[in-house]
Scaffold this motif. Structure first.
Motif, PDB file in Angstrom:
ATOM      1  N   GLY A   1      -0.830   4.335  -0.384  1.00  0.00           N
ATOM      2  CA  GLY A   1      -1.752   5.414  -0.054  1.00  0.00           C
ATOM      3  C   GLY A   1      -2.800   5.691  -1.106  1.00  0.00           C
ATOM      4  O   GLY A   1      -3.592   6.629  -0.963  1.00  0.00           O
TER       5      GLY A   1
ATOM      6  N   THR B   1      -7.477  -1.626   1.745  1.00  0.00           N
ATOM      7  CA  THR B   1      -7.236  -1.118   3.096  1.00  0.00           C
ATOM      8  C   THR B   1      -8.580  -1.030   3.802  1.00  0.00           C
ATOM      9  O   THR B   1      -9.632  -0.956   3.156  1.00  0.00           O
ATOM     10  CB  THR B   1      -6.585   0.275   3.072  1.00  0.00           C
TER      11      THR B   1
ATOM     12  N   ASP C   1       0.833  -1.198   0.000  1.00  0.00           N
ATOM     13  CA  ASP C   1       0.000   0.000   0.000  1.00  0.00           C
ATOM     14  C   ASP C   1       0.870   1.252   0.000  1.00  0.00           C
ATOM     15  O   ASP C   1       1.763   1.402   0.827  1.00  0.00           O
ATOM     16  CB  ASP C   1      -0.899  -0.016   1.237  1.00  0.00           C
TER      17      ASP C   1
ATOM     18  N   ASP D   1      -3.925  13.213   8.513  1.00  0.00           N
ATOM     19  CA  ASP D   1      -4.343  12.228   7.530  1.00  0.00           C
ATOM     20  C   ASP D   1      -5.806  12.474   7.170  1.00  0.00           C
ATOM     21  O   ASP D   1      -6.571  13.036   7.948  1.00  0.00           O
ATOM     22  CB  ASP D   1      -4.188  10.813   8.097  1.00  0.00           C
TER      23      ASP D   1
ATOM     24  N   ASN E   1       0.628   6.714   2.306  1.00  0.00           N
ATOM     25  CA  ASN E   1       1.221   5.806   3.286  1.00  0.00           C
ATOM     26  C   ASN E   1       2.742   5.945   3.168  1.00  0.00           C
ATOM     27  O   ASN E   1       3.376   5.278   2.348  1.00  0.00           O
ATOM     28  CB  ASN E   1       0.776   4.371   2.998  1.00  0.00           C
TER      29      ASN E   1
END
Length: 590
Positions: free
Chosen positions: A50, A97, A48, A427, A299
């Motif tokens: 992001g 995710t 991952d 975030d 991420n």
């Protein structure tokens, strides 16, 4: 039994006509060094970074153009490779995710940078190689699938029943889902309609710069609730072949145009952050005074791990079961050193002043007469919206109300990294992917016309012939007044070290030359079109131009700004036939 046999034959014909080869069993993994293990490969396929594209439950409920579930074939129809370890039937390069019904599908590097070629009925896997995928067709079909699901109450009722896993969901639940889907589709459809060209990029190519510029300037910095500035978006008509990833951390500069500094951990993080913003969530806003918050879904731990994986990924070695003439290759090495190495493709180490502890390879950026279209995108000017006034002293210049999209990208990247390092930013939640979220108090956003759904993609059916747009400069100085200031010139591209080059066809930055043998032919005599697909020609080193598959037409030197010109790089074209054979044999060994 006859019906089953017919369906099998029909499926094979459809797969062949699409140019995306059918499965040949388990692939043979090409040797990429002792550090590139099964564990590293598995991690690379799903790591991952992001990206947040779409809700998994929605994707599972959508229908493809053939009426079958969108994920029924693991999206192999677009060229994506199967990932047996994925329980959601997602291919290599896609991950999830979150948990339960809130899982979000994202895209990672390996989707576009994992190659599989076919020789003599065997499949060979090359990690980090340019993929044979049609990413534009994927984006266009995803847009159409959601558009079809929302086209009528009946269509949405069926979609909602699948998503909510109930044959009779409550009206309130359906209405709430509809608001979420509309919020996602409004943004995604605007992006697709504003980015994808009528003539598709085709297999193995993508306009990455156009995608990143349009995401940041077109979907992330406008006014709420949608944050869209549709007029900022421009058609991405400068596709490039996906670059190979092995040895990329060693380059002194990167991206085809060489405008991204590279070679240390900080610049590597910037390089990866820029591409992560293409499908990540990004919600910049002014905090107070001259300070900005660059909230995002990136991420950074994942990006760090991806760079560690790239350092372990070696260039692919020519498979041992493919023939090679070692004596002829030695003769070819002398020709390479004389014709190709010095000043262009040599492995010359340098210790850059920006990082005294890291040795990189010099990456010349030169004009060798190839297609110039990509430079026009570097000249795109956009409204900066929520990022007006953003900047970081000495790193990213302050943005004007209207500015170059490339400056906007640098400000976004630098700001996101600085916020992460100093723990200043916040975030953002995944929402339902693609930066979508419900308006405050769950109120519907103002309606936007979504009726102009893009027509089905016609991949590579005709070469666009585009004159240079008016008032385009021949050079552009980016990030003036900062430590990163440098000047870009029209038609200049990077010249990389050629380890593993045999595995990276088609050639030139725009994938306009099918084989290395063809690259040694004078530009005027190169093929005006060729087939694109996974079948490989190990004699001429590149694509099997006679295979079934889509045709890539290319233009000559009279149309150098088409995005598809085969012109330029005429080095080695005056060698004798025997010298060319020797040179090709040596290139197989790199």
């Amino acid at each position: 039994m006859r019906r089953v046999a017919f369906l099998i034959r029909f499926a094979l014909v459809v797969a062949a006509s699409s140019g995306i080869e059918t499965a040949l069993g388990d692939p043979i993994y090409v040797d990429q060094g002792r550090d590139w293990t099964t564990a590293e490969r598995t991690d690379f396929y799903i790591r991952d970074q992001g990206s947040r594209l779409i809700n998994l439950a929605w994707l599972q409920a959508l229908k493809g153009r053939d009426g079958q579930p969108f994920l029924s074939d693991g999206m192999s129809r677009y060229g994506f490779l199967p990932n047996p370890g994925n329980t959601a039937n997602l291919p290599v390069g896609f991950h999830t995710t979150g948990s339960g019904g809130s899982q979000i599908v994202g895209v990672t590097c390996s989707a576009c940078h994992t190659r599989q070629v076919e020789v003599d009925g065997k499949a060979y896997r090359i990690d980090g190689g340019p993929a044979f995928i049609d990413f534009q067709a994927f984006l266009s079909d995803l847009d159409k699938a959601v558009g079809d699901a929302t086209a009528s109450e009946a269509a949405f009722a069926a979609f909602a029943a699948a998503v909510l896993q109930s044959a009779t969901p409550t009206a309130a639940d359906v209405d709430k889902l509809r608001q979420r889907v509309d919020a996602w589709y409004r943004r995604f459809h605007t992006f697709v309609a504003g980015t994808l060209p009528a003539v598709g990029w085709g297999l193995g190519r993508l306009d990455a710069i156009g995608i990143i510029f349009n995401r940041i300037s077109g979907t992330d910095v406008g006014p709420p609730p949608d944050f869209l500035i549709p007029e900022n978006m421009k058609i991405g008509d400068a596709p490039v072949r996906y670059p190979f990833l092995w040895n990329s951390p060693m380059q002194n500069q990167t991206d085809w145009a060489g405008f991204v500094l590279n070679g240390n951990r900080v610049f590597a993080l910037a390089r990866n952050t820029g591409q992560a913003l293409a499908f990540g969530n990004f919600e910049p806003r002014r905090s107070f005074g001259p300070f900005f918050n660059y909230a995002n879904s990136i991420n950074f731990d994942g990006l760090k791990r991806l760079e560690e994986l790239l350092l372990k990924m070696g260039p692919p070695k020519w498979p041992s079961d493919w023939p090679i003439d070692s004596k002829l290759a030695k003769d070819g090495q002398k020709i390479f050193e004389r014709q190709c190495s010095k000043g262009c493709h040599e492995k010359k180490e340098v210790r850059a002043l920006r990082d005294l502890f890291v040795t990189t390879w010099v990456t010349p950026v030169q004009n060798v007469g190839t297609d110039t279209r990509q430079f026009d995108e570097l000249g795109w000017r956009v409204k900066t919206g929520a990022l007006k006034g953003a900047g970081i002293p000495l790193i990213a210049r302050h943005l004007e109300e209207e500015d170059y999209a490339v400056h906007m990208m640098f400000s976004a990247v630098a700001g996101a990294i600085l916020d992460n390092k100093l723990h200043l930013g916040s975030d953002v939640g995944s929402g339902d992917g693609f930066g979508s979220s419900l308006p405050p108090n769950a109120q519907k956003a103002p309606s936007t016309s979504l009726s102009l759904s893009p027509a089905p993609v016609k991949a590579s059916i005709a070469p666009p012939s585009s004159a240079q747009p008016p008032n385009q400069p021949e050079s552009l100085t980016i990030e003036p007044g900062t430590l990163l200031e440098r000047t870009l010139n029209r038609g200049e591209y990077e010249a990389r070290v050629l380890e593993g080059i045999w595995a990276a066809a088609p050639y030139l930055h725009n994938g306009s030359v099918a084989t290395l043998a063809e690259l040694l032919v004078p530009p005027a005599k190169r093929m005006s079109q060729f087939k694109v697909g996974a079948k490989y020609d190990i004699k001429n080193v590149g694509l099997d131009v006679t295979q079934e598959g889509p045709t890539r037409p290319v233009t000559d030197c009279n149309d150098l700004n088409s995005g598809n010109s085969r012109c330029g790089h005429d080095y080695g074209t005056r060698l004798s036939d025997d010298e060319k054979k020797a040179l090709l044999e040596y290139l197989k060994t790199l």
